[in-house]
Write a protein that holds these residues in place. Structure first.
Motif, PDB file in Angstrom:
ATOM      1  N   LEU A 104      28.506  -3.446   5.968  1.00  0.00           N
ATOM      2  CA  LEU A 104      27.399  -2.494   5.967  1.00  0.00           C
ATOM      3  C   LEU A 104      27.659  -1.330   5.024  1.00  0.00           C
ATOM      4  O   LEU A 104      26.732  -0.733   4.481  1.00  0.00           O
ATOM      5  N   SER A 105      28.936  -1.012   4.778  1.00  0.00           N
ATOM      6  CA  SER A 105      29.293   0.080   3.879  1.00  0.00           C
ATOM      7  C   SER A 105      29.197  -0.324   2.411  1.00  0.00           C
ATOM      8  O   SER A 105      29.138   0.538   1.532  1.00  0.00           O
ATOM      9  N   ALA A 109      21.175  -2.116   3.390  1.00  0.00           N
ATOM     10  CA  ALA A 109      20.861  -2.451   4.782  1.00  0.00           C
ATOM     11  C   ALA A 109      20.060  -3.748   4.882  1.00  0.00           C
ATOM     12  O   ALA A 109      20.317  -4.589   5.756  1.00  0.00           O
ATOM     13  N   ALA A 110      19.092  -3.930   3.978  1.00  0.00           N
ATOM     14  CA  ALA A 110      18.260  -5.129   4.020  1.00  0.00           C
ATOM     15  C   ALA A 110      19.087  -6.380   3.738  1.00  0.00           C
ATOM     16  O   ALA A 110      18.930  -7.412   4.410  1.00  0.00           O
ATOM     17  N   VAL A 111      19.964  -6.313   2.741  1.00  0.00           N
ATOM     18  CA  VAL A 111      20.825  -7.450   2.405  1.00  0.00           C
ATOM     19  C   VAL A 111      21.756  -7.767   3.574  1.00  0.00           C
ATOM     20  O   VAL A 111      21.980  -8.937   3.919  1.00  0.00           O
ATOM     21  N   TYR A 112      22.285  -6.726   4.190  1.00  0.00           N
ATOM     22  CA  TYR A 112      23.169  -6.912   5.345  1.00  0.00           C
ATOM     23  C   TYR A 112      22.438  -7.623   6.482  1.00  0.00           C
ATOM     24  O   TYR A 112      22.971  -8.554   7.083  1.00  0.00           O
ATOM     25  N   GLN A 113      21.214  -7.192   6.769  1.00  0.00           N
ATOM     26  CA  GLN A 113      20.455  -7.789   7.857  1.00  0.00           C
ATOM     27  C   GLN A 113      20.204  -9.273   7.622  1.00  0.00           C
ATOM     28  O   GLN A 113      20.333 -10.092   8.533  1.00  0.00           O
ATOM     29  N   VAL A 114      19.853  -9.615   6.391  1.00  0.00           N
ATOM     30  CA  VAL A 114      19.554 -11.012   6.072  1.00  0.00           C
ATOM     31  C   VAL A 114      20.804 -11.873   6.172  1.00  0.00           C
ATOM     32  O   VAL A 114      20.812 -12.923   6.826  1.00  0.00           O
ATOM     33  N   THR A 115      21.884 -11.442   5.537  1.00  0.00           N
ATOM     34  CA  THR A 115      23.092 -12.267   5.493  1.00  0.00           C
ATOM     35  C   THR A 115      23.768 -12.362   6.860  1.00  0.00           C
ATOM     36  O   THR A 115      24.347 -13.410   7.190  1.00  0.00           O
ATOM     37  N   GLY A 149      13.259 -15.863  11.611  1.00  0.00           N
ATOM     38  CA  GLY A 149      12.445 -14.969  12.434  1.00  0.00           C
ATOM     39  C   GLY A 149      13.137 -13.667  12.759  1.00  0.00           C
ATOM     40  O   GLY A 149      12.550 -12.586  12.662  1.00  0.00           O
ATOM     41  N   VAL A 150      14.418 -13.745  13.129  1.00  0.00           N
ATOM     42  CA  VAL A 150      15.188 -12.526  13.427  1.00  0.00           C
ATOM     43  C   VAL A 150      15.319 -11.664  12.178  1.00  0.00           C
ATOM     44  O   VAL A 150      15.252 -10.429  12.251  1.00  0.00           O
ATOM     45  N   THR A 151      15.499 -12.312  11.029  1.00  0.00           N
ATOM     46  CA  THR A 151      15.593 -11.564   9.763  1.00  0.00           C
ATOM     47  C   THR A 151      14.324 -10.771   9.509  1.00  0.00           C
ATOM     48  O   THR A 151      14.373  -9.586   9.147  1.00  0.00           O
ATOM     49  N   LEU A 152      13.165 -11.402   9.722  1.00  0.00           N
ATOM     50  CA  LEU A 152      11.896 -10.710   9.495  1.00  0.00           C
ATOM     51  C   LEU A 152      11.665  -9.601  10.511  1.00  0.00           C
ATOM     52  O   LEU A 152      11.141  -8.529  10.175  1.00  0.00           O
ATOM     53  N   VAL A 153      12.047  -9.846  11.776  1.00  0.00           N
ATOM     54  CA  VAL A 153      11.878  -8.824  12.805  1.00  0.00           C
ATOM     55  C   VAL A 153      12.677  -7.572  12.473  1.00  0.00           C
ATOM     56  O   VAL A 153      12.220  -6.439  12.646  1.00  0.00           O
ATOM     57  N   GLN A 154      13.893  -7.761  11.969  1.00  0.00           N
ATOM     58  CA  GLN A 154      14.773  -6.623  11.672  1.00  0.00           C
ATOM     59  C   GLN A 154      14.605  -6.097  10.251  1.00  0.00           C
ATOM     60  O   GLN A 154      15.278  -5.150   9.866  1.00  0.00           O
ATOM     61  N   TRP A 155      13.740  -6.718   9.478  1.00  0.00           N
ATOM     62  CA  TRP A 155      13.606  -6.357   8.076  1.00  0.00           C
ATOM     63  C   TRP A 155      13.023  -4.961   7.923  1.00  0.00           C
ATOM     64  O   TRP A 155      11.990  -4.619   8.493  1.00  0.00           O
TER      65      TRP A 155
END
Length: 333
Positions: A104-105, A109-115, A149-155
């Protein structure tokens, strides 16, 4: 069989509700409370509470204090090999949390959420390889649909900031890869230990939580040692913080129950449903706005849960290793 199915659904439902409530309460304590507490100490206290709750449930299970002491002597204090075996997931989870922080550092943030959502198919893969199970093509499809789906929810679209932080993408991707592998391995390893013997679930929990307390105390020392000595171990604690700790403790116990009687993949589906519920609750409590990506992601999560739950071969029991080789199981995908 119907009673067993209802029990599994009950466990998953309770875990989903507890996880969703915990997420909302945690968001409240970190955004509304004026005085922040040390999250490392909260994690440590959570492990202590889970240990005491497990001992209490084991006492009720054994029926007497004498049997409880005998069970603890034989299975916990008199069995260092079993303690060492259960220290493995504690160590791996600690490594996972640290790698997630490094990732995360060094990533947006978006890349982290997806991967990071790759932990869902990674868990499924570890389940196939380590527990000698097979998943149908439809189940694999639902797993990857859940991941999307989780990726889109947290996007959340990346927003430009005035402060530019130097990042190392290669280090970030390497860290996220280690975190994903740790997540899949630790969960499936714990499930394998639970289901490979007749040892009580609560004995296994006690063994793991003892290791967890040692790990979290070390985390307190490394991350916040100086501040804890200066301000105190319980600095910033309020009734809401204790409520969050209680939810985390109950959620941890229910997670072990879900893993025992279902599997880690179903735990992932339950966690995804909890994300959707907590986001909806955040709309009501914190004024969060629902986006198109969230709506689409929530729809994918619901569809994936339905598809995975269609009648299929039971995958919650460990099959003999002789039934199929790893190559044969992967070839069915």
């Amino acid at each position: 069989e119907n009673v067993s199915l209802l029990f599994k659904l009950y466990c998953l439902t309770v875990m989903t509700l507890v996880a969703a409530t915990y997420t909302v309460a945690l968001r409240y304590t970190r955004t509304v409370e004026t005085e922040l507490y040390f999250s490392t100490t909260a994690v440590c206290i959570t492990e202590v509470i889970k240990l005491f709750l497990s001992v209490g449930i084991l006492a009720k299970e054994t029926g007497s204090l004498t049997r409880l002491i005998t069970s603890l002597k034989e299975n916990v204090f008199g069995s260092p090999t079993e303690l060492l075996k259960l220290s493995v997931p504690s160590l791996v989870y600690a490594l996972q949390n640290n790698m997630a922080f490094v990732a995360l550092s060094n990533l947006d943030a978006a890349v982290y959420q997806v991967t990071y959502q790759l932990k869902i198919p990674c868990t499924a893969l570890c389940t196939v390889l380590m527990l000698n199970r097979t998943l149908s093509k439809l189940q694999w499809f639902s797993v990857f649909m859940l991941c999307g789906g989780v990726t889109l929810v947290q996007w959340k679209p990346a927003q430009a900031t005035k402060v530019q932080v130097e990042q190392n993408p290669w280090l970030g991707f390497g860290a996220i890869a280690v975190a994903v592998l740790c997540s899949g391995f630790a969960g499936v390893y714990f499930e394998k230990v639970l289901k490979s013997s007749d040892t009580s679930l609560w004995v296994r929990n006690i063994q793991m939580y003892l290791s967890g307390i040692v790990m979290t105390l070390f985390g307190v020392y490394v991350s916040d040692g100086a501040q804890v000595l200066q301000k105190g171990f319980f600095y910033g604690y309020t009734y809401y913080v204790w409520f969050v700790i209680f939810l985390a403790s109950v959620g941890g116990l229910y997670t072990s129950v879900v893993v025992k009687y279902t599997d880690n993949i179903m735990k992932g589906f339950s966690a995804a449903a909890a994300i959707v519920l907590s986001t909806v609750a955040s709309v009501i409590l914190f004024g969060l706005q629902i986006t198109v990506t969230f709506s689409l992601g929530a729809l994918l999560v619901c569809i994936s849960i339905y598809l995975y739950g269609l009648p299929r071969q039971d995958t919650t029991k460990i099959q003999p290793s002789e039934t199929k080789s790893s190559k044969e199981r992967l070839a069915t995908v």
